[in-house]
Motif scaffolding. Structure first.
Motif, PDB file in Angstrom:
ATOM      1  N   THR A 362       0.829  -1.210   0.000  1.00 33.11           N
ATOM      2  CA  THR A 362       0.000   0.000   0.000  1.00 33.11           C
ATOM      3  C   THR A 362       0.862   1.259   0.000  1.00 33.11           C
ATOM      4  OG1 THR A 362      -0.150  -0.170   2.418  1.00 33.11           O
ATOM      5  CG2 THR A 362      -1.945  -1.111   1.132  1.00 33.11           C
ATOM      6  N   ASN A 363       1.932   1.266   0.782  1.00 39.02           N
ATOM      7  CA  ASN A 363       2.798   2.452   0.821  1.00 39.02           C
ATOM      8  C   ASN A 363       3.443   2.716  -0.527  1.00 39.02           C
ATOM      9  OD1 ASN A 363       2.191   2.748   3.506  1.00 39.02           O
ATOM     10  ND2 ASN A 363       4.077   1.830   4.259  1.00 39.02           N
ATOM     11  N   ALA A 364       3.808   1.652  -1.246  1.00 38.91           N
ATOM     12  CA  ALA A 364       4.457   1.825  -2.544  1.00 38.91           C
ATOM     13  C   ALA A 364       3.534   2.505  -3.547  1.00 38.91           C
ATOM     14  CB  ALA A 364       4.913   0.466  -3.082  1.00 38.91           C
ATOM     15  N   LEU A 365       2.234   2.385  -3.345  1.00 38.60           N
ATOM     16  CA  LEU A 365       1.263   2.990  -4.271  1.00 38.60           C
ATOM     17  C   LEU A 365       0.587   4.213  -3.675  1.00 38.60           C
ATOM     18  CD1 LEU A 365      -0.363  -0.309  -5.614  1.00 38.60           C
ATOM     19  CD2 LEU A 365       1.369   1.119  -6.726  1.00 38.60           C
ATOM     20  N   GLY A 366       1.161   4.746  -2.591  1.00 37.37           N
ATOM     21  CA  GLY A 366       0.626   5.964  -1.992  1.00 37.37           C
ATOM     22  C   GLY A 366      -0.608   5.749  -1.158  1.00 37.37           C
ATOM     23  N   GLY A 367      -0.867   4.518  -0.727  1.00 39.44           N
ATOM     24  CA  GLY A 367      -2.055   4.221   0.063  1.00 39.44           C
ATOM     25  C   GLY A 367      -1.745   4.011   1.527  1.00 39.44           C
ATOM     26  N   THR A 368      -2.743   3.499   2.252  1.00 42.33           N
ATOM     27  CA  THR A 368      -2.606   3.246   3.683  1.00 42.33           C
ATOM     28  C   THR A 368      -3.200   1.884   4.022  1.00 42.33           C
ATOM     29  OG1 THR A 368      -4.722   4.347   4.145  1.00 42.33           O
ATOM     30  CG2 THR A 368      -2.708   5.687   4.293  1.00 42.33           C
ATOM     31  N   LEU A 369      -2.686   1.304   5.088  1.00 44.30           N
ATOM     32  CA  LEU A 369      -3.197   0.040   5.612  1.00 44.30           C
ATOM     33  C   LEU A 369      -3.516   0.245   7.084  1.00 44.30           C
ATOM     34  CD1 LEU A 369      -3.604  -3.069   4.938  1.00 44.30           C
ATOM     35  CD2 LEU A 369      -1.436  -3.389   6.142  1.00 44.30           C
ATOM     36  N   THR A 370      -4.765  -0.018   7.463  1.00 44.32           N
ATOM     37  CA  THR A 370      -5.178   0.127   8.856  1.00 44.32           C
ATOM     38  C   THR A 370      -5.723  -1.201   9.353  1.00 44.32           C
ATOM     39  OG1 THR A 370      -7.379   0.900   8.177  1.00 44.32           O
ATOM     40  CG2 THR A 370      -5.696   2.562   8.602  1.00 44.32           C
ATOM     41  N   ILE A 371      -5.445  -1.493  10.625  1.00 45.56           N
ATOM     42  CA  ILE A 371      -5.860  -2.747  11.241  1.00 45.56           C
ATOM     43  C   ILE A 371      -6.496  -2.435  12.582  1.00 45.56           C
ATOM     44  CG2 ILE A 371      -5.110  -4.989  12.106  1.00 45.56           C
ATOM     45  CD1 ILE A 371      -2.722  -4.756  10.195  1.00 45.56           C
ATOM     46  N   GLU A 372      -7.691  -2.959  12.802  1.00 49.11           N
ATOM     47  CA  GLU A 372      -8.375  -2.836  14.081  1.00 49.11           C
ATOM     48  C   GLU A 372      -8.648  -4.245  14.609  1.00 49.11           C
ATOM     49  OE1 GLU A 372     -11.874  -0.516  13.632  1.00 49.11           O
ATOM     50  OE2 GLU A 372     -10.815   1.286  12.906  1.00 49.11           O
ATOM     51  N   THR A 373      -8.082  -4.541  15.754  1.00 51.57           N
ATOM     52  CA  THR A 373      -8.238  -5.880  16.315  1.00 51.57           C
ATOM     53  C   THR A 373      -7.915  -5.850  17.795  1.00 51.57           C
ATOM     54  OG1 THR A 373      -7.539  -8.189  16.143  1.00 51.57           O
ATOM     55  CG2 THR A 373      -5.850  -6.507  15.784  1.00 51.57           C
ATOM     56  N   SER A 374      -8.412  -6.825  18.483  1.00 50.68           N
ATOM     57  CA  SER A 374      -8.081  -7.039  19.887  1.00 50.68           C
ATOM     58  C   SER A 374      -8.411  -8.496  20.204  1.00 50.68           C
ATOM     59  CB  SER A 374      -8.877  -6.099  20.796  1.00 50.68           C
ATOM     60  OG  SER A 374     -10.275  -6.324  20.666  1.00 50.68           O
ATOM     61  N   PRO A 375      -7.764  -9.098  21.183  1.00 49.15           N
ATOM     62  CA  PRO A 375      -8.002 -10.511  21.496  1.00 49.15           C
ATOM     63  C   PRO A 375      -9.471 -10.785  21.783  1.00 49.15           C
ATOM     64  CG  PRO A 375      -6.026  -9.714  22.606  1.00 49.15           C
ATOM     65  CD  PRO A 375      -6.676  -8.522  21.992  1.00 49.15           C
ATOM     66  N   GLY A 376     -10.025 -11.754  21.052  1.00 46.83           N
ATOM     67  CA  GLY A 376     -11.402 -12.167  21.264  1.00 46.83           C
ATOM     68  C   GLY A 376     -12.444 -11.363  20.533  1.00 46.83           C
ATOM     69  N   HIS A 377     -12.048 -10.383  19.735  1.00 51.08           N
ATOM     70  CA  HIS A 377     -13.028  -9.523  19.072  1.00 51.08           C
ATOM     71  C   HIS A 377     -12.817  -9.444  17.565  1.00 51.08           C
ATOM     72  CE1 HIS A 377     -13.229  -8.168  23.281  1.00 51.08           C
ATOM     73  NE2 HIS A 377     -14.490  -7.852  23.007  1.00 51.08           N
ATOM     74  N   GLY A 378     -12.146 -10.403  16.978  1.00 51.19           N
ATOM     75  CA  GLY A 378     -12.000 -10.418  15.533  1.00 51.19           C
ATOM     76  C   GLY A 378     -11.004  -9.389  15.036  1.00 51.19           C
ATOM     77  N   THR A 379     -10.918  -9.312  13.705  1.00 55.79           N
ATOM     78  CA  THR A 379      -9.952  -8.425  13.063  1.00 55.79           C
ATOM     79  C   THR A 379     -10.608  -7.735  11.876  1.00 55.79           C
ATOM     80  OG1 THR A 379      -8.101  -9.855  13.702  1.00 55.79           O
ATOM     81  CG2 THR A 379      -7.706  -8.281  11.912  1.00 55.79           C
ATOM     82  N   ALA A 380     -10.332  -6.455  11.736  1.00 50.72           N
ATOM     83  CA  ALA A 380     -10.795  -5.674  10.582  1.00 50.72           C
ATOM     84  C   ALA A 380      -9.580  -5.026   9.934  1.00 50.72           C
ATOM     85  CB  ALA A 380     -11.802  -4.616  11.007  1.00 50.72           C
ATOM     86  N   LEU A 381      -9.352  -5.368   8.673  1.00 51.64           N
ATOM     87  CA  LEU A 381      -8.212  -4.838   7.922  1.00 51.64           C
ATOM     88  C   LEU A 381      -8.737  -4.042   6.738  1.00 51.64           C
ATOM     89  CD1 LEU A 381      -4.941  -6.616   6.991  1.00 51.64           C
ATOM     90  CD2 LEU A 381      -6.353  -5.709   5.150  1.00 51.64           C
TER      91      LEU A 381
END
Length: 394
Positions: A362-381
């Motif tokens: 993502t950085n190479a193409l001028g974008g961003t990568l965000t991750i929201e997660t915590s133990p036991g509550h799944g992951t959102a990328l």
């Protein structure tokens, strides 16, 4: 007035305010002389008009804006007519204040301070002469006006110089950041070229050289030993097959087969269906917005990120369901991968799930990568790439 060819907007506003102040004070002096029935009323009006004309001529002369000497001559001419007007009416003492501002703005600091002191002395003397006696009160007004003018002009000049220094520093910082970004981009391009050069040299180039040698050997053996020639041809054919496989691997690395004859949305939908079929995970695909054409590099990056994220979900998340969403917005395109798995701690500092590779894409193409997660509550990328830059690079 200002001595620069391209004054700042605030400087232009102050200049016009000074022009307006001079015009109003001259008009007031002339009107008071006429209304008071002064025997010198006609001369006062004439000198007030002359002073206005001399003052108005300054902004029309280009050298006054660019030459400090020309500005000093013009300032002296304005002051000379003002002294003559002050000799006729005490009301002319009011004009001393805009003259202070003019002198401080046009002249050097030392010359401007001397001119202000001289103007204040003339104003005090002229006012005392009209009053018939010198009193401390008569000196307070011009002296206080001179002090205020010096404080205002010098304070403004200090603020302006500080603003200019900051503007220059910001410009240098912006240029440095642009140069750094360009250098990083160039370094990345060179690194990729070097990698491809090594791959081609170690595989395709060596294979083609081997084919050439084998065919040359077959050509030499063909008249007398046809069996040996056939063996060389067979070996050359096998080398060609191997090199064709290598060439296909290069192409696959740049353009995934899933994108060769389908859109990014179709490729992601097939990815979700395949993952659901092969693993104990229900993956749903969603498309929002109006699809827009993207460069292959952007489509490859989004597809690879989705593949990597789903692979992590299958291997590590123990999830039951996952949702992959491809979203087109006005200025960017995004792929979101959300699962209901066990999640993880994003602040552990470890990167065993390929997150660094996703972020690098993502950085190479001028974008961003965000991750929201915590133990036991799944992951959102969420991987986001700028749509305008993508269209411009096609």
């Amino acid at each position: 007035m200002t001595t620069t060819a391209a004054p700042a907007p605030i400087s232009r506003v102050l200049t016009w305010c000074l022009h307006l102040l001079v015009g109003c004070l001259l008009s007031l002096t002339a009107v008071r002389a006429v209304l008071a029935g002064s025997p010198n009323a006609a001369a006062v009006v004439a000198l007030a008009a002359a002073l206005g004309a001399v003052y108005a001529a300054g902004p029309l002369v280009p050298r006054v804006r660019t030459s400090r000497r020309a500005a000093a001559v013009w300032s002296a001419a304005v002051g000379g007519v003002w002294v003559a007007l002050l000799a006729l009416t005490a009301d002319a003492v009011w004009i001393a204040f805009p003259l202070y501002l003019l002198q401080l703005h046009l002249l050097s600091r030392r010359a401007g301070l001397a001119a202000v002191a001289a103007t204040a002395a003339v104003a005090i003397t002229g006012f005392a002469a009209h009053a018939g006696a010198f009193t401390p009160a008569a000196a307070i007004g011009p002296a206080l006006g001179a002090a205020v003018a010096v404080a205002v002009v010098w304070g403004y000049q200090a603020l302006y110089q500080e603003s200019e220094r900051r503007r220059v520093l910001i410009g240098e910082l912006t240029a440095t950041r642009a140069d750094l970004a360009e250098a990083q981009h160039t370094a990345g391009v060179l690194a990729e070229r070097e990698r491809l050069a090594r791959e081609i040299h170690d595989t395709l180039a060596q294979g083609l050289s081997s084919i050439q040698l084998l065919l040359s050997a077959a050509e030499r053996a063909l008249p007398d030993r046809p069996g040996k020639a056939a063996a060389h041809v067979h070996q050359a054919r096998q080398s060609a097959v191997d090199n064709l496989a290598e060439a296909r691997r290069f192409v696959a690395a740049l353009a995934p087969p899933a994108l060769e004859a389908a859109s990014l949305a179709d490729a992601l939908e097939r990815l979700c269906a395949t993952t659901s079929t092969r693993h104990r995970l229900t993956v749903r695909f969603h498309l929002t917005g109006d699809p827009a054409p993207l460069p292959m590099a952007h489509e490859v990056a989004l597809l690879r990120i989705a593949q990597s994220a789903l692979a992590n979900t299958v291997r590590h998340a123990l999830a039951v369901t996952a949702d992959v969403t491809l979203s087109y917005f006005d200025d960017h395109v995004a792929v979101d991968v959300v699962d209901d798995g066990t999640g993880f701690r994003p602040d552990t500092g470890t990167d065993g799930f390929g997150l660094a590779a996703m972020r690098a894409r993502t950085n190479a193409l001028g974008g961003t990568l965000t991750i929201e997660t915590s133990p036991g509550h799944g992951t959102a990328l969420a991987a986001t790439l700028p749509l305008t830059a993508a269209l411009d690079s096609r």
